[in-house]
Design an enzyme around this catalytic site. Structure first.
Site, PDB file in Angstrom:
ATOM      1  N   CYS A  47      40.815 -54.491 132.285  1.00  0.00           N
ATOM      2  CA  CYS A  47      40.241 -54.336 130.945  1.00  0.00           C
ATOM      3  C   CYS A  47      38.982 -55.170 130.699  1.00  0.00           C
ATOM      4  O   CYS A  47      38.102 -54.768 129.936  1.00  0.00           O
ATOM      5  CB  CYS A  47      41.279 -54.675 129.873  1.00  0.00           C
ATOM      6  SG  CYS A  47      42.946 -54.067 130.236  1.00  0.00           S
ATOM      7  N   CYS A  50      35.126 -53.972 130.741  1.00  0.00           N
ATOM      8  CA  CYS A  50      34.592 -53.210 129.600  1.00  0.00           C
ATOM      9  C   CYS A  50      34.755 -53.949 128.271  1.00  0.00           C
ATOM     10  O   CYS A  50      33.890 -53.882 127.412  1.00  0.00           O
ATOM     11  CB  CYS A  50      35.273 -51.847 129.486  1.00  0.00           C
ATOM     12  SG  CYS A  50      34.874 -50.744 130.848  1.00  0.00           S
ATOM     13  N   HIS A  51      35.887 -54.621 128.068  1.00  0.00           N
ATOM     14  CA  HIS A  51      36.148 -55.210 126.745  1.00  0.00           C
ATOM     15  C   HIS A  51      35.745 -56.682 126.669  1.00  0.00           C
ATOM     16  O   HIS A  51      35.774 -57.253 125.584  1.00  0.00           O
ATOM     17  CB  HIS A  51      37.633 -55.065 126.379  1.00  0.00           C
ATOM     18  CG  HIS A  51      38.074 -53.637 126.242  1.00  0.00           C
ATOM     19  ND1 HIS A  51      37.801 -52.873 125.123  1.00  0.00           N
ATOM     20  CD2 HIS A  51      38.739 -52.812 127.087  1.00  0.00           C
ATOM     21  CE1 HIS A  51      38.303 -51.649 125.282  1.00  0.00           C
ATOM     22  NE2 HIS A  51      38.872 -51.588 126.471  1.00  0.00           N
ATOM     23  N   MET A  88      38.227 -44.504 126.897  1.00  0.00           N
ATOM     24  CA  MET A  88      39.348 -45.348 127.324  1.00  0.00           C
ATOM     25  C   MET A  88      40.226 -44.552 128.291  1.00  0.00           C
ATOM     26  O   MET A  88      40.649 -43.431 127.982  1.00  0.00           O
ATOM     27  CB  MET A  88      40.139 -45.722 126.065  1.00  0.00           C
ATOM     28  CG  MET A  88      41.460 -46.388 126.334  1.00  0.00           C
ATOM     29  SD  MET A  88      41.297 -48.132 126.747  1.00  0.00           S
ATOM     30  CE  MET A  88      43.041 -48.525 126.930  1.00  0.00           C
ATOM     31  N   HIS A 327      20.621 -55.090 130.957  1.00  0.00           N
ATOM     32  CA  HIS A 327      21.301 -55.043 132.244  1.00  0.00           C
ATOM     33  C   HIS A 327      20.309 -55.295 133.379  1.00  0.00           C
ATOM     34  O   HIS A 327      20.028 -56.424 133.708  1.00  0.00           O
ATOM     35  CB  HIS A 327      22.036 -53.708 132.379  1.00  0.00           C
ATOM     36  CG  HIS A 327      22.984 -53.669 133.526  1.00  0.00           C
ATOM     37  ND1 HIS A 327      24.148 -54.405 133.546  1.00  0.00           N
ATOM     38  CD2 HIS A 327      22.939 -53.002 134.702  1.00  0.00           C
ATOM     39  CE1 HIS A 327      24.780 -54.198 134.693  1.00  0.00           C
ATOM     40  NE2 HIS A 327      24.067 -53.346 135.416  1.00  0.00           N
ATOM     41  N   HIS A 369      19.715 -46.564 133.972  1.00  0.00           N
ATOM     42  CA  HIS A 369      20.105 -47.521 135.019  1.00  0.00           C
ATOM     43  C   HIS A 369      19.045 -47.513 136.109  1.00  0.00           C
ATOM     44  O   HIS A 369      19.125 -46.736 137.057  1.00  0.00           O
ATOM     45  CB  HIS A 369      21.484 -47.176 135.588  1.00  0.00           C
ATOM     46  CG  HIS A 369      22.045 -48.303 136.405  1.00  0.00           C
ATOM     47  ND1 HIS A 369      21.582 -48.617 137.649  1.00  0.00           N
ATOM     48  CD2 HIS A 369      23.003 -49.228 136.126  1.00  0.00           C
ATOM     49  CE1 HIS A 369      22.242 -49.667 138.114  1.00  0.00           C
ATOM     50  NE2 HIS A 369      23.114 -50.062 137.207  1.00  0.00           N
TER      51      HIS A 369
HETATM   52 FE1  DHE Z   1      25.487 -54.134 139.980  1.00  0.00          FE
HETATM   53  C1  DHE Z   1      22.182 -55.128 140.306  1.00  0.00           C
HETATM   54  C2  DHE Z   1      25.782 -56.056 137.214  1.00  0.00           C
HETATM   55  C3  DHE Z   1      28.550 -52.732 139.393  1.00  0.00           C
HETATM   56  C4  DHE Z   1      25.411 -52.707 143.069  1.00  0.00           C
HETATM   57  N1  DHE Z   1      24.207 -55.347 138.928  1.00  0.00           N
HETATM   58  C5  DHE Z   1      22.880 -55.616 139.224  1.00  0.00           C
HETATM   59  C6  DHE Z   1      22.344 -56.508 138.227  1.00  0.00           C
HETATM   60  C7  DHE Z   1      23.374 -56.780 137.367  1.00  0.00           C
HETATM   61  C8  DHE Z   1      24.532 -56.050 137.810  1.00  0.00           C
HETATM   62  C9  DHE Z   1      23.322 -57.689 136.168  1.00  0.00           C
HETATM   63  C10 DHE Z   1      20.921 -57.033 138.177  1.00  0.00           C
HETATM   64  C11 DHE Z   1      20.769 -58.281 138.985  1.00  0.00           C
HETATM   65  C12 DHE Z   1      19.349 -58.795 139.004  1.00  0.00           C
HETATM   66  O1  DHE Z   1      18.431 -57.987 139.201  1.00  0.00           O
HETATM   67  O2  DHE Z   1      19.137 -60.005 138.812  1.00  0.00           O
HETATM   68  N2  DHE Z   1      26.906 -54.310 138.527  1.00  0.00           N
HETATM   69  C13 DHE Z   1      26.832 -55.172 137.486  1.00  0.00           C
HETATM   70  C14 DHE Z   1      28.039 -55.055 136.682  1.00  0.00           C
HETATM   71  O3  DHE Z   1      28.330 -55.773 135.683  1.00  0.00           O
HETATM   72  C15 DHE Z   1      28.800 -53.885 137.141  1.00  0.00           C
HETATM   73  C16 DHE Z   1      28.589 -52.768 136.144  1.00  0.00           C
HETATM   74  C17 DHE Z   1      30.311 -54.022 137.207  1.00  0.00           C
HETATM   75  C18 DHE Z   1      30.831 -55.076 138.116  1.00  0.00           C
HETATM   76  O4  DHE Z   1      32.053 -55.289 138.058  1.00  0.00           O
HETATM   77  O5  DHE Z   1      30.089 -55.694 138.856  1.00  0.00           O
HETATM   78  C19 DHE Z   1      28.075 -53.613 138.475  1.00  0.00           C
HETATM   79  N3  DHE Z   1      26.748 -52.897 141.048  1.00  0.00           N
HETATM   80  C20 DHE Z   1      27.949 -52.465 140.635  1.00  0.00           C
HETATM   81  C21 DHE Z   1      28.594 -51.652 141.648  1.00  0.00           C
HETATM   82  O6  DHE Z   1      29.727 -51.084 141.549  1.00  0.00           O
HETATM   83  C22 DHE Z   1      27.658 -51.529 142.793  1.00  0.00           C
HETATM   84  C23 DHE Z   1      27.182 -50.091 142.905  1.00  0.00           C
HETATM   85  C24 DHE Z   1      28.247 -51.905 144.145  1.00  0.00           C
HETATM   86  C25 DHE Z   1      28.548 -53.340 144.370  1.00  0.00           C
HETATM   87  O7  DHE Z   1      28.053 -53.900 145.343  1.00  0.00           O
HETATM   88  O8  DHE Z   1      29.302 -53.929 143.566  1.00  0.00           O
HETATM   89  C26 DHE Z   1      26.517 -52.451 142.320  1.00  0.00           C
HETATM   90  N4  DHE Z   1      24.040 -53.945 141.422  1.00  0.00           N
HETATM   91  C27 DHE Z   1      24.244 -53.347 142.634  1.00  0.00           C
HETATM   92  C28 DHE Z   1      23.027 -53.455 143.418  1.00  0.00           C
HETATM   93  C29 DHE Z   1      22.080 -54.137 142.615  1.00  0.00           C
HETATM   94  C30 DHE Z   1      22.757 -54.438 141.366  1.00  0.00           C
HETATM   95  C31 DHE Z   1      22.828 -52.886 144.826  1.00  0.00           C
HETATM   96  C32 DHE Z   1      20.634 -54.492 142.964  1.00  0.00           C
HETATM   97  C33 DHE Z   1      19.783 -53.273 142.998  1.00  0.00           C
HETATM   98  C34 DHE Z   1      18.342 -53.552 143.285  1.00  0.00           C
HETATM   99  O9  DHE Z   1      17.751 -52.762 144.044  1.00  0.00           O
HETATM  100  O10 DHE Z   1      17.790 -54.536 142.766  1.00  0.00           O
END
Ligand code: DHE
Length: 543
Positions: A47, A50-51, A88, A327, A369
């Protein structure tokens, strides 16, 4: 408007935050310690993403006790059991949670949220280690790898990064890091890689060593996503910064040792309603090229902070009011303007990093995104920055040239339709004629396992689909194709084929000009590759 399947797949992951006290509120229904304990764990696994850890709401609705008590146990049970059209999940009817778990969760939510522990200087220093002191590190590069063309690849579920040689496509080394590294960033010189784990562990890797190796580590909180290094003239390689989800704070560090220098809390008022938010998570951070500043996105309050690292004892922070749920984001091609998504507000905020102010707040369609976005020259509209979206199939072009095309600057100038929603990343390169758009979170496997590629010269012509996962030939599994990244030369694009933890994954390298397969990198040690960061492109913000 409801959350889509893609958004839930994206944000609904487990939180790293778990160790909290039992808080019993006399006004709430009674429950046993073991029911409470089980619900607390379930809450953080299912949870909190998201929450929110403190249930103040983000993607999901707020679930604070005054709200949940007014709804009552039966209402909450029905909501948890059947879900809602607002997004949800139906935890009960899908069979994921049993009746007892649902009842306990409905009670748990009526108690005060237990607050996870803080993580201050004492805890950071306890976790900080210099493994190789600066004076014992090499004085020049000791290996014969072209380190500017190394890709730092997140091996999400094994808690490692793989450093892969962009020329030979061989694994140079695999390094144990924090859990589920989110991103890698490079120091300005290209010598050091900084990784940040979901568990807020930072690792500093020295690419001059043979083989490259970890020289320092730290931990700046319980859960984190971002890290960056100073790039302003005179401060190259000097400082690092990392942003935490919990506690809500960012930490300034010495670049060569990760010694923690200053912790700054992000708790404060939201930008719109100006009410207190106890848990504003730190999202993307970029290093300014115009001033000695880090640009820090604070998600839940919607503020962008320009944090000046010149004088940390008299820290100057400029606060820019943008929009809630900031984000990810990246630079325009001039590296003066930072474009960043306020994803749940359906806006792109533009910061003028030279003038240190908000330049524009651009409305776009559902849940942009961009990753860091893609910069290219549109045949009709000139320089543009591009984002795709989680909530729909649109690929949106925004004009970025206020000097020559002031009429188009910071406006949506073109919208293309892609394969579908569930897109996370777009990519192009100054030398390329292609724009690549992934869709890893689309519910249709034929879409999540392929990418769309557009001809930049004729964008209206539509896209070609490349079946990247099929090329990798991996057998069973979800096989999401995620995050295009170019090599140093700008001639090849790399894609992760992100499979299940116990299944085979791969990296697929495509020739940018011919769009043909160059190589499938397979190795039993490449467990769940996701993000890939080419050293040269990351140092120079090429995207
Ligand atoms: Fe990410 C970037 C947060 C899920 C792969 N991700 C980012 C950034 C944030 C973030 C704040 C920017 C960082 C920066 O530039 O300083 N991501 C989150 C989450 O909160 C979220 C939604 C849920 C979580 O539980 O983490 C989440 N992200 C994912 C994934 O499921 C991904 C696809 C696979 C993984 O590795 O977890 C994923 N996020 C990425 C990648 C980047 C990224 C590959 C950087 C991309 C780029 O080219 O700069």
């Amino acid at each position: 408007p409801g959350a889509t399947e893609s958004e839930l797949a994206y944000e609904g992951g487990p939180s790293q935050v778990t160790s909290t006290e039992m808080v019993i509120s006399p006004e709430a229904p009674t429950m046993t310690r073991s029911q409470y304990e089980h619900s607390r764990q379930l809450y953080f696994q299912r949870c909190a993403g998201c929450h929110g850890v403190l249930r103040k709401g983000a993607t999901g609705k707020p679930l604070t006790p005054e709200i949940t008590r007014a709804k009552g146990t039966d209402y909450l049970k029905a909501l948890i059991r059947y879900g809602s059209p607002g997004g949800m999940p139906n935890w009960g009817s899908s069979g994921e949670l049993g009746e007892d778990e649902i009842t306990a969760m409905a009670k748990f939510l009526q108690h005060e949220p237990p607050s996870p522990p803080e993580f201050g200087m004492a805890e950071i220093r306890e976790n900080w280690r210099v493994l190789v002191p600066v004076d014992q590190r090499p004085t020049r590069k000791e290996n014969d790898v072209d380190i500017a063309n190394i890709f730092s690849v997140t091996l999400r579920d094994s808690g490692e990064v793989a450093l892969i040689d962009g020329n030979t496509k061989e694994i140079v080394t695999i390094i144990k890091t924090g859990y589920a590294v989110h991103i890698s960033r490079t120091s300005h010189s290209g010598r050091y890689i900084y990784t940040i784990g979901r568990d807020a562990k930072i690792d500093l890797i020295d690419l001059w060593m043979d083989p490259p190796q970890k020289v320092a580590e730290s931990k700046i909180g319980l859960e984190a996503r971002s890290v960056e290094t100073s790039k302003y003239k005179g401060y190259e390689d000097r400082y690092a910064v990392a942003g935490a989800y919990w506690p809500p704070q960012f930490v300034l560090m010495d670049g060569a040792t990760l010694e923690p220098l200053k912790i700054v809390s992000t708790r404060g008022m939201t930008v719109d309603t100006q009410e207190y938010h106890p848990e504003p998570r730190v999202a993307a951070i970029v290093a300014s090229h115009q001033h000695p500043e880090f640009i820090v996105n604070v998600k839940e309050t919607g503020k962008i902070l320009l944090v000046n690292y010149r004088d940390m004892e008299n820290l100057k922070v400029i606060t820019i009011d943008a929009a809630r749920y900031l984000h990810d984001g990246g630079w325009d091609s001039s590296k003066r303007y930072f474009l960043t998504a306020a994803n749940k507000s359906d806006r792109i905020a533009v910061v003028d990093s030279r003038e240190q102010r908000l330049e524009a707040l651009i409305p776009v369609d559902k849940i942009p995104h961009p990753g860091r976005g893609a910069n290219l020259i549109d045949p009709e509209f000139g320089p543009v920055w591009v984002t795709s979206a989680l909530g729909n199939d649109k690929v949106t072009f925004i004009g970025t040239d206020p000097v020559k095309r002031p009429d188009l600057a910071w406006k949506v100038v073109r919208v293309l339709h892609g394969q579908g929603g569930g897109s996370l990343f777009v990519k192009s390169h100054p030398k390329s004629k292609n724009l690549w758009v992934d869709t890893p979170l689309n519910p249709d496997p034929s879409v999540s396992q392929s990418v769309a590629v557009y001809d930049i010269g004729r964008p209206e012509k539509g896209f070609e689909v490349l079946p990247i996962a099929a090329w990798a030939d991996l057998g069973e599994g979800p096989k999401r194709v995620v995050q295009p990244e170019y090599n140093k030369q700008g001639t090849e694009v790399w894609f992760s084929v992100w499979n299940g933890k116990d299944q085979q994954s791969a990296i697929v390298v495509v020739d940018d000009k011919t769009r043909e397969l160059v190589k499938v990198i397979k190795n039993p040690r490449l467990v769940t590759p996701t993000g890939k960061f080419n050293v040269f492109n990351t140092v120079n913000d090429v995207y």
